[in-house]
Design a protein around this motif. Sequence first.
Motif, PDB file in Angstrom:
ATOM      1  N   PRO A  59       0.828  -1.209   0.000  1.00  0.00           N
ATOM      2  CA  PRO A  59       0.000   0.000   0.000  1.00  0.00           C
ATOM      3  C   PRO A  59       0.863   1.261   0.000  1.00  0.00           C
ATOM      4  CG  PRO A  59      -0.005  -1.071   2.155  1.00  0.00           C
ATOM      5  CD  PRO A  59       0.651  -2.006   1.211  1.00  0.00           C
ATOM      6  N   GLY A  60       0.423   2.283  -0.728  1.00  0.00           N
ATOM      7  CA  GLY A  60       1.157   3.534  -0.819  1.00  0.00           C
ATOM      8  C   GLY A  60       0.724   4.509   0.265  1.00  0.00           C
ATOM      9  N   LEU A  61       1.332   5.692   0.210  1.00  0.00           N
ATOM     10  CA  LEU A  61       1.047   6.713   1.222  1.00  0.00           C
ATOM     11  C   LEU A  61      -0.421   7.132   1.188  1.00  0.00           C
ATOM     12  CD1 LEU A  61       2.037   8.684   3.385  1.00  0.00           C
ATOM     13  CD2 LEU A  61       2.653  10.265   1.535  1.00  0.00           C
ATOM     14  N   ILE A  62      -0.983   7.298  -0.001  1.00  0.00           N
ATOM     15  CA  ILE A  62      -2.396   7.692  -0.121  1.00  0.00           C
ATOM     16  C   ILE A  62      -3.300   6.628   0.481  1.00  0.00           C
ATOM     17  CG2 ILE A  62      -4.230   8.301  -1.733  1.00  0.00           C
ATOM     18  CD1 ILE A  62      -2.013  10.378  -1.469  1.00  0.00           C
ATOM     19  N   ASP A  63      -2.975   5.339   0.212  1.00  0.00           N
ATOM     20  CA  ASP A  63      -3.782   4.245   0.773  1.00  0.00           C
ATOM     21  C   ASP A  63      -3.756   4.269   2.296  1.00  0.00           C
ATOM     22  OD1 ASP A  63      -4.330   3.329  -1.818  1.00  0.00           O
ATOM     23  OD2 ASP A  63      -2.461   2.181  -1.861  1.00  0.00           O
ATOM     24  N   LEU A  64      -2.571   4.501   2.844  1.00  0.00           N
ATOM     25  CA  LEU A  64      -2.443   4.511   4.302  1.00  0.00           C
ATOM     26  C   LEU A  64      -3.166   5.710   4.912  1.00  0.00           C
ATOM     27  CD1 LEU A  64       1.331   3.500   4.575  1.00  0.00           C
ATOM     28  CD2 LEU A  64      -0.676   2.031   4.838  1.00  0.00           C
ATOM     29  N   TRP A  65      -3.066   6.855   4.230  1.00  0.00           N
ATOM     30  CA  TRP A  65      -3.745   8.053   4.737  1.00  0.00           C
ATOM     31  C   TRP A  65      -5.268   7.871   4.718  1.00  0.00           C
ATOM     32  CZ3 TRP A  65      -3.220  12.116   7.572  1.00  0.00           C
ATOM     33  CH2 TRP A  65      -4.140  13.185   7.494  1.00  0.00           C
ATOM     34  N   GLU A  66      -5.781   7.293   3.640  1.00  0.00           N
ATOM     35  CA  GLU A  66      -7.228   7.059   3.561  1.00  0.00           C
ATOM     36  C   GLU A  66      -7.674   6.066   4.635  1.00  0.00           C
ATOM     37  OE1 GLU A  66      -7.942   5.778  -0.396  1.00  0.00           O
ATOM     38  OE2 GLU A  66      -7.899   7.811  -1.240  1.00  0.00           O
ATOM     39  N   GLU A  67      -6.865   5.020   4.870  1.00  0.00           N
ATOM     40  CA  GLU A  67      -7.226   4.039   5.894  1.00  0.00           C
ATOM     41  C   GLU A  67      -7.210   4.683   7.282  1.00  0.00           C
ATOM     42  OE1 GLU A  67      -8.099   0.187   7.546  1.00  0.00           O
ATOM     43  OE2 GLU A  67      -8.435   1.212   5.630  1.00  0.00           O
ATOM     44  N   THR A  68      -6.220   5.555   7.531  1.00  0.00           N
ATOM     45  CA  THR A  68      -6.150   6.237   8.832  1.00  0.00           C
ATOM     46  C   THR A  68      -7.369   7.141   9.034  1.00  0.00           C
ATOM     47  OG1 THR A  68      -3.747   6.190   8.741  1.00  0.00           O
ATOM     48  CG2 THR A  68      -4.748   7.747  10.273  1.00  0.00           C
ATOM     49  N   THR A  69      -7.734   7.884   7.986  1.00  0.00           N
ATOM     50  CA  THR A  69      -8.909   8.757   8.067  1.00  0.00           C
ATOM     51  C   THR A  69     -10.175   7.949   8.343  1.00  0.00           C
ATOM     52  OG1 THR A  69      -7.849  10.274   6.516  1.00  0.00           O
ATOM     53  CG2 THR A  69     -10.214  10.504   6.826  1.00  0.00           C
ATOM     54  N   ARG A  70     -10.224   6.753   7.773  1.00  0.00           N
ATOM     55  CA  ARG A  70     -11.422   5.919   7.926  1.00  0.00           C
ATOM     56  C   ARG A  70     -11.570   5.380   9.343  1.00  0.00           C
ATOM     57  NH1 ARG A  70     -12.885   0.736   7.976  1.00  0.00           N
ATOM     58  NH2 ARG A  70     -10.712   0.042   7.826  1.00  0.00           N
ATOM     59  N   ILE A  71     -10.437   4.996   9.957  1.00  0.00           N
ATOM     60  CA  ILE A  71     -10.539   4.304  11.245  1.00  0.00           C
ATOM     61  C   ILE A  71     -10.535   5.254  12.447  1.00  0.00           C
ATOM     62  CG2 ILE A  71      -9.454   2.241  10.283  1.00  0.00           C
ATOM     63  CD1 ILE A  71      -6.862   3.053  11.661  1.00  0.00           C
ATOM     64  N   LEU A  72     -10.010   6.474  12.269  1.00  0.00           N
ATOM     65  CA  LEU A  72      -9.980   7.376  13.429  1.00  0.00           C
ATOM     66  C   LEU A  72     -11.398   7.800  13.833  1.00  0.00           C
ATOM     67  CD1 LEU A  72      -6.957   9.802  12.814  1.00  0.00           C
ATOM     68  CD2 LEU A  72      -7.153   7.970  14.502  1.00  0.00           C
ATOM     69  N   PRO A  73     -11.693   7.779  15.136  1.00  0.00           N
ATOM     70  CA  PRO A  73     -13.033   8.204  15.597  1.00  0.00           C
ATOM     71  C   PRO A  73     -13.188   9.726  15.463  1.00  0.00           C
ATOM     72  CG  PRO A  73     -11.607   7.660  17.457  1.00  0.00           C
ATOM     73  CD  PRO A  73     -10.861   7.252  16.234  1.00  0.00           C
ATOM     74  N   PRO A  74     -14.409  10.248  15.531  1.00  0.00           N
ATOM     75  CA  PRO A  74     -14.646  11.685  15.344  1.00  0.00           C
ATOM     76  C   PRO A  74     -13.953  12.558  16.386  1.00  0.00           C
ATOM     77  CG  PRO A  74     -16.678  10.453  15.051  1.00  0.00           C
ATOM     78  CD  PRO A  74     -15.683   9.474  15.577  1.00  0.00           C
ATOM     79  N   HIS A  75     -13.680  12.003  17.581  1.00  0.00           N
ATOM     80  CA  HIS A  75     -13.087  12.831  18.623  1.00  0.00           C
ATOM     81  C   HIS A  75     -11.561  12.909  18.505  1.00  0.00           C
ATOM     82  CE1 HIS A  75     -11.745   9.138  20.572  1.00  0.00           C
ATOM     83  NE2 HIS A  75     -13.009   8.675  20.518  1.00  0.00           N
ATOM     84  N   SER A  76     -11.016  12.368  17.411  1.00  0.00           N
ATOM     85  CA  SER A  76      -9.558  12.344  17.245  1.00  0.00           C
ATOM     86  C   SER A  76      -9.176  12.959  15.895  1.00  0.00           C
ATOM     87  CB  SER A  76      -9.031  10.911  17.338  1.00  0.00           C
ATOM     88  OG  SER A  76      -9.400  10.300  18.561  1.00  0.00           O
TER      89      SER A  76
END
Length: 266
Positions: A172-189
């Motif tokens: 996975p590339g940087l964009i893939d990792l960034w999208e996955e991080t955005t997806r899993i982080l809860p709204p309070h973070s």
Amino acid sequence: MFLPAEAANAIDDVVVQDLRRKTPFKVDDIYCDYEARKIASGERIEVHQWIVRRHFVHLALSQIRVDVEDLAFVAFDYTDGRSPVAISLRRTGEARSSWRHKLVPVLCCSAVGLALLSGGLKYLNQQATLDRLGEEIAAIGKKAQHVRALVDQLHEKRNALVRLRVQRSEAPGLIDLWEETTRILPPHSWLTEFRLAETSGMREQQVTMVGFSGAAPSLVGIVDGSRLFFDAALTSPVAFDAAEGRERFALQAKVRRPAMLKEAAR
């Protein structure tokens, strides 16, 4: 007529046989001579033959009252510009018992000796050349083996580089990792810093996340449960930031390799 070089010592016999086969004259009725020379390649001998009937020679000599026994050869001059041709009268005629004709066996023996000497020298030269070529071939063979080993090493390195490129292209590339991080982080973070680094000789990737969260300790389990991340852990103590009203955190996680992603998909 062309003969192989090996027939050099038997040219006289070959010439006589050729005359008997190709001319209607008997050997006793003609004067004949020949010239033999090696072709530039040295593999063949070119033979030129000349014949004249004895009757014509005797008739011409009788007109000028000269005895044939007093002549060593007769010459013919062409009118078309070719070189004159001389035919020996002693090659096939009866030799006179004089000191000149007694030299013939001596000259023949000398010629045979010289031929043997020349052949011996030629053989020695050929043997020396073969020995030198053998040494050169052995040296070249060693160099060729060394070059072959270098080529094999280059092939191995090239194959390893190709495998590494394939693995990196599948990872996975940087964009893939960034999208996955955005997806899993809860709204309070949210994040203030996101870094991707390669470790262990570029065979393993690692991400660093720095930011604020309403429940920072819980992020370890959330990130670790992602399909792209594993082995998540906080890298520094969680500290409350009064200005943001959130807990400040620093977290690291490893990126799953292609093979690990396939196992996770199963």
